[in-house]
Motif scaffolding. Structure first.
Motif, PDB file in Angstrom:
ATOM      1  N   LEU A 245       0.819  -1.206   0.000  1.00 30.90           N
ATOM      2  CA  LEU A 245       0.000   0.000   0.000  1.00 30.90           C
ATOM      3  C   LEU A 245       0.856   1.261   0.000  1.00 30.90           C
ATOM      4  CD1 LEU A 245      -2.813  -1.079   2.490  1.00 30.90           C
ATOM      5  CD2 LEU A 245      -3.025  -0.745   0.027  1.00 30.90           C
ATOM      6  N   ALA A 246       1.992   1.224   0.707  1.00 32.68           N
ATOM      7  CA  ALA A 246       2.882   2.386   0.732  1.00 32.68           C
ATOM      8  C   ALA A 246       3.489   2.635  -0.642  1.00 32.68           C
ATOM      9  CB  ALA A 246       3.983   2.180   1.768  1.00 32.68           C
ATOM     10  N   ASP A 247       3.600   1.570  -1.436  1.00 25.31           N
ATOM     11  CA  ASP A 247       4.190   1.660  -2.773  1.00 25.31           C
ATOM     12  C   ASP A 247       3.219   2.279  -3.775  1.00 25.31           C
ATOM     13  OD1 ASP A 247       6.430   1.118  -4.468  1.00 25.31           O
ATOM     14  OD2 ASP A 247       5.295  -0.517  -5.365  1.00 25.31           O
ATOM     15  N   GLY A 248       1.941   2.310  -3.427  1.00 22.35           N
ATOM     16  CA  GLY A 248       0.952   2.929  -4.312  1.00 22.35           C
ATOM     17  C   GLY A 248       0.171   1.925  -5.138  1.00 22.35           C
ATOM     18  N   TRP A 249      -1.003   2.368  -5.605  1.00 23.75           N
ATOM     19  CA  TRP A 249      -1.889   1.497  -6.378  1.00 23.75           C
ATOM     20  C   TRP A 249      -1.278   1.092  -7.717  1.00 23.75           C
ATOM     21  CZ3 TRP A 249      -5.829  -0.606  -3.957  1.00 23.75           C
ATOM     22  CH2 TRP A 249      -6.436   0.068  -2.904  1.00 23.75           C
ATOM     23  N   ASP A 250      -0.328   1.867  -8.208  1.00 23.90           N
ATOM     24  CA  ASP A 250       0.307   1.560  -9.493  1.00 23.90           C
ATOM     25  C   ASP A 250       1.717   1.017  -9.320  1.00 23.90           C
ATOM     26  OD1 ASP A 250      -1.799   2.476 -11.307  1.00 23.90           O
ATOM     27  OD2 ASP A 250      -1.360   4.467 -10.510  1.00 23.90           O
ATOM     28  N   GLY A 251       2.142   0.763  -8.097  1.00 24.10           N
ATOM     29  CA  GLY A 251       3.513   0.348  -7.846  1.00 24.10           C
ATOM     30  C   GLY A 251       3.806  -1.069  -8.306  1.00 24.10           C
TER      31      GLY A 251
END
Length: 305
Positions: A245-251
């Motif tokens: 989640l910290a990496d982002g939805w597009d990570g």
């Protein structure tokens, strides 16, 4: 991430990851079927064991966790056949995010039962207070994660709202990680105080283990090992979801299916089956005299506090 943009993409030059839907990949059908079957078997077993051993608290904890996992992985199975649909994606977000939380609550209760057996004098808190405090905190984490998951799922067309939902989920998972760390620390402290016979206080009539014969039974050791392994699996899974989640939805983390299959599905499956095979109904069963002595000590300690 603007989940709605995933479906609005009109790029035709190449087939990109986002063109297949919000997962950035198509969930593998046979893997989804495998996990639905595995979770279904474990959930049925947990329900049957809860009824057999009359451990009713295992129904809203381990059994409920299994039901949520079945929901989440059934939604992923749906997505494997219709990867661009948003509804199953929303279902799997909420289901798989919050499912392990009730399982953590089961471990909190189990440790409370272990404290009652080895002696509440070796714990900073009475078994009852310990269970109430940690389970209430776990319920709060469950609510936060559920709210965050619902917000992210149902705000797919608004980037700021979807990001806010992800941050709420991240906060809930981080809080759960903190609770697990405190839980493990207290468990180790209790066992060390028991090993070295260094009680925090003297509790009359609750000393199950007399001097010279203070040993932990094989069943209790197995329960401790099972509880430790189950907690480790959930902890690693929570670290993964935090990074995801910290990496982002597009990570790259959330966009890689094998990470989710192994570090979420696989680890939670191991945690579920660990409590099936090393079940508290079998390993924490006391004989009448021991149970009576333990209850006396617990009641007296509770009255003093």
């Amino acid at each position: 991430m603007n989940l709605g943009s995933v479906f609005a993409s009109t790029t035709t030059s190449t087939t990109t990851a986002t063109s297949v839907g919000p997962y950035h990949y198509v969930p593998t059908e046979w893997i989804c079927i495998l996990f639905v079957v595995l979770y279904s078997i474990s959930t049925v077993l947990h329900l049957g064991q809860a009824l057999k051993y009359k451990l009713w608290w295992m129904i809203p904890t381990a059994t409920f966790a299994g039901i949520l996992e079945i929901l989440g992985w059934s939604a992923r199975l749906w997505s494997s056949r219709n990867p661009k649909l948003l509804t199953p994606y929303e279902m799997q977000i909420v289901g798989t995010i919050i499912a392990p939380t009730p399982l953590v609550a089961a471990n909190f209760i189990i440790l409370g039962r272990i404290i009652a057996q080895v002696g509440p004098q070796y714990s900073r808190l009475t078994p009852r207070k310990y269970t109430i405090i940690f389970c209430c905190f776990d319920i709060a984490c469950l609510v936060v994660q559920a709210v965050g998951g619902a917000s992210a799922a149902h705000s797919a067309n608004t980037k700021s709202s979807a990001s806010m939902g992800a941050n709420i989920m991240l906060g809930g998972i981080a809080a759960q990680l903190f609770a697990i760390v405190v839980y493990v620390t207290m468990a180790v402290e209790i066992l060390l105080h028991f090993k070295h016979n260094a009680p925090f206080r003297y509790v009359e009539q609750s000393r199950i283990f007399e001097k010279g014969s203070r040993t932990v039974s094989k069943k209790l050791r197995l329960m401790l090992c099972g509880m430790a392994f189950c907690t480790l699996c959930v902890f690693i899974r929570s670290v993964y979801r935090t990074v995801e989640l910290a990496d982002g939805w597009d990570g790259p983390v959330i966009s890689t299916e094998r990470y989710f299959d192994w570090l979420d599905g696989g680890l939670v499956t191991l945690a579920m089956y660990t409590l099936n095979f090393l079940h508290p109904g079998i390993l924490l069963k006391e004989d009448d005299s021991t149970a009576h002595g333990s209850q006396q000590g617990t009641d007296e300690e509770s009255s003093r506090t």
